[in-house]
Design an enzyme around this catalytic site. Structure first.
Site, PDB file in Angstrom:
ATOM      1  N   TRP A   1       0.813  -1.226   0.000  1.00 32.64           N
ATOM      2  CA  TRP A   1       0.000   0.000   0.000  1.00 32.64           C
ATOM      3  C   TRP A   1       0.840   1.267   0.000  1.00 32.64           C
ATOM      4  O   TRP A   1       0.298   2.370  -0.089  1.00 32.64           O
ATOM      5  CB  TRP A   1      -0.943  -0.003   1.216  1.00 32.64           C
ATOM      6  CG  TRP A   1      -2.066  -0.990   1.090  1.00 32.64           C
ATOM      7  CD1 TRP A   1      -2.340  -1.803   0.029  1.00 32.64           C
ATOM      8  CD2 TRP A   1      -3.085  -1.257   2.075  1.00 32.64           C
ATOM      9  NE1 TRP A   1      -3.457  -2.564   0.286  1.00 32.64           N
ATOM     10  CE2 TRP A   1      -3.942  -2.248   1.530  1.00 32.64           C
ATOM     11  CE3 TRP A   1      -3.354  -0.764   3.354  1.00 32.64           C
ATOM     12  CZ2 TRP A   1      -5.044  -2.745   2.229  1.00 32.64           C
ATOM     13  CZ3 TRP A   1      -4.445  -1.259   4.047  1.00 32.64           C
ATOM     14  CH2 TRP A   1      -5.290  -2.244   3.485  1.00 32.64           C
ATOM     15  N   LYS A   2       2.145   1.136   0.160  1.00 31.63           N
ATOM     16  CA  LYS A   2       3.045   2.307   0.173  1.00 31.63           C
ATOM     17  C   LYS A   2       2.522   3.345   1.178  1.00 31.63           C
ATOM     18  O   LYS A   2       1.990   2.958   2.218  1.00 31.63           O
ATOM     19  CB  LYS A   2       3.183   2.868  -1.242  1.00 31.63           C
ATOM     20  CG  LYS A   2       3.511   1.762  -2.249  1.00 31.63           C
ATOM     21  CD  LYS A   2       3.958   2.246  -3.581  1.00 31.63           C
ATOM     22  CE  LYS A   2       4.283   1.047  -4.466  1.00 31.63           C
ATOM     23  NZ  LYS A   2       4.834   1.404  -5.751  1.00 31.63           N
TER      24      LYS A   2
ATOM     25  N   GLU B   1      11.766   1.946  -4.226  1.00 32.80           N
ATOM     26  CA  GLU B   1      11.580   3.329  -3.742  1.00 32.80           C
ATOM     27  C   GLU B   1      12.483   3.592  -2.533  1.00 32.80           C
ATOM     28  O   GLU B   1      12.948   4.722  -2.335  1.00 32.80           O
ATOM     29  CB  GLU B   1      10.094   3.557  -3.415  1.00 32.80           C
ATOM     30  CG  GLU B   1       9.282   3.683  -4.695  1.00 32.80           C
ATOM     31  CD  GLU B   1       7.856   3.151  -4.620  1.00 32.80           C
ATOM     32  OE1 GLU B   1       7.324   2.990  -3.504  1.00 32.80           O
ATOM     33  OE2 GLU B   1       7.278   2.890  -5.689  1.00 32.80           O
TER      34      GLU B   1
ATOM     35  N   GLY C   1       1.068  -2.905  -6.203  1.00 34.32           N
ATOM     36  CA  GLY C   1       0.910  -1.585  -5.603  1.00 34.32           C
ATOM     37  C   GLY C   1      -0.495  -1.068  -5.857  1.00 34.32           C
ATOM     38  O   GLY C   1      -1.448  -1.429  -5.152  1.00 34.32           O
ATOM     39  N   GLY C   2      -0.652  -0.263  -6.902  1.00 31.45           N
ATOM     40  CA  GLY C   2      -1.920   0.416  -7.210  1.00 31.45           C
ATOM     41  C   GLY C   2      -3.160  -0.467  -7.113  1.00 31.45           C
ATOM     42  O   GLY C   2      -4.137  -0.109  -6.446  1.00 31.45           O
TER      43      GLY C   2
HETATM   44  P1  PGA Z   1       2.470  -1.022  -8.918  1.00 31.41           P
HETATM   45  O1  PGA Z   1       3.543  -1.097  -7.700  1.00 31.41           O
HETATM   46  O2  PGA Z   1       1.692  -2.310  -8.900  1.00 31.41           O
HETATM   47  O3  PGA Z   1       1.612   0.174  -8.603  1.00 31.41           O
HETATM   48  O4  PGA Z   1       3.246  -0.868 -10.170  1.00 31.41           O
HETATM   49  C1  PGA Z   1       4.251  -2.281  -7.418  1.00 31.41           C
HETATM   50  C2  PGA Z   1       5.220  -2.062  -6.276  1.00 31.41           C
HETATM   51  O5  PGA Z   1       5.849  -0.994  -6.197  1.00 31.41           O
HETATM   52  O6  PGA Z   1       5.411  -2.944  -5.409  1.00 31.41           O
END
Ligand code: PGA
Length: 255
Positions: free
Chosen positions: A10-11, A96, A234-235
């Site tokens: 979920w960042k 990141e 992620g998204g």
């Molecule tokens: P994303 O992110 O599915 O939004 O591309 C994946 C991640 O950074 O783990």
């Protein structure tokens, strides 16, 4: 036999209230059991709400840790703090973290060791940038990321479960997903490097996840590849419907 993993990163998204709303919508969809390991990595501040509100089939992970038991490390979170909140997993070295917080492979090795010591299952993220991809250096980059982070770790530690997530940086959040053929080729290479670093028997047991713009419409093709053992999402993991659809697609593959 490696179980498929569907993991949501979920960042820095979702407050406690948003986590509860996700969990309530997601829980309503769970009407049977799934032969898929499901993990969610919420922000630290939402871990407690996530553990209370999500169904038990969903395991919980931290997005990061600091490699010390406790101490004067303002702003950091220890492995034991994650365990106390119900985490079984932790992300290590997401691109990141490498890019914005300058985490290098030697520091990541310390984090891996700290995760193992606390009984957490680390998910070590690796991946090449667009420049490295275009320069044709993907394999060299991945081999170096893996070796530099795994070689300093004691063999006994590496006998504990851990997961690798291959996430090409150019595919993260960009909508540019790697083709299933490309991802399979890279995963097979990663498994070969793991066999060299550890043993081929151990390498066969390690789940290698693909990450980077995984969505319900491309997950099944990716996950049906022989060396792709799951997805780090992620998204699409932020929405209970799309996260659930990916879980159902993975379950139906019955790999
Ligand atoms: P994303 O992110 O599915 O939004 O591309 C994946 C991640 O950074 O783990």
């Amino acid at each position: 036999m490696r179980k498929l993993v569907v993991a949501g990163n979920w960042k820095m998204v979702k407050t406690c209230a948003e986590t509860e709303a996700f969990a309530s919508a997601f829980s309503q969809k769970i009407n049977r059991s799934f032969s898929v390991e499901t993990i969610v990595f919420p922000p630290f501040t939402s871990l407690s709400a996530a553990r209370k509100a999500l169904p038990n089939m969903v395991k919980l992970g931290g997005q990061n840790l600091y490699p010390a038991i406790e101490g004067a490390f303002t702003g950091e979170i220890s492995p034991g703090m994650l365990v106390e909140l119900g985490c079984s997993h932790v992300l290590i070295g997401h691109s990141e973290r490498r890019q914005y917080f300058h985490e290098d492979p030697a520091f990541l090795a310390r984090k891996l060791e700290a995760a193992f010591t606390a009984g957490l299952c680390p998910v070590l993220c690796i991946g090449e940038t667009l420049e490295q991809y275009e320069a044709g250096t993907t394999q060299a980059v991945l081999a170096s990321q893996l070796k530099q982070s795994l070689e300093p770790i004691k063999a006994a530690c590496l006998a504990n479960p851990f997961i690798i997530a291959y996430e090409p940086v150019w595919a993260i959040g960009t909508g540019k997903v790697a083709t299933a053929e490309y991802a399979q080729e890279v995963h097979a290479f990663v498994r070969k490097v793991l066999a060299d670093c550890l043993s081929s028997t151990l390498a066969e047991t390690i789940q290698i996840l693909y990450g980077g713009s995984v969505k319900p419409n491309n997950a099944v093709e990716l996950l049906s590849q022989p060396d792709i053992d799951g997805a780090l999402i992620g998204g699409a993991s932020l929405d209970p419907d799309s996260f659930f659809d990916i879980i159902v697609g993975a379950h139906d593959l019955k790999k």
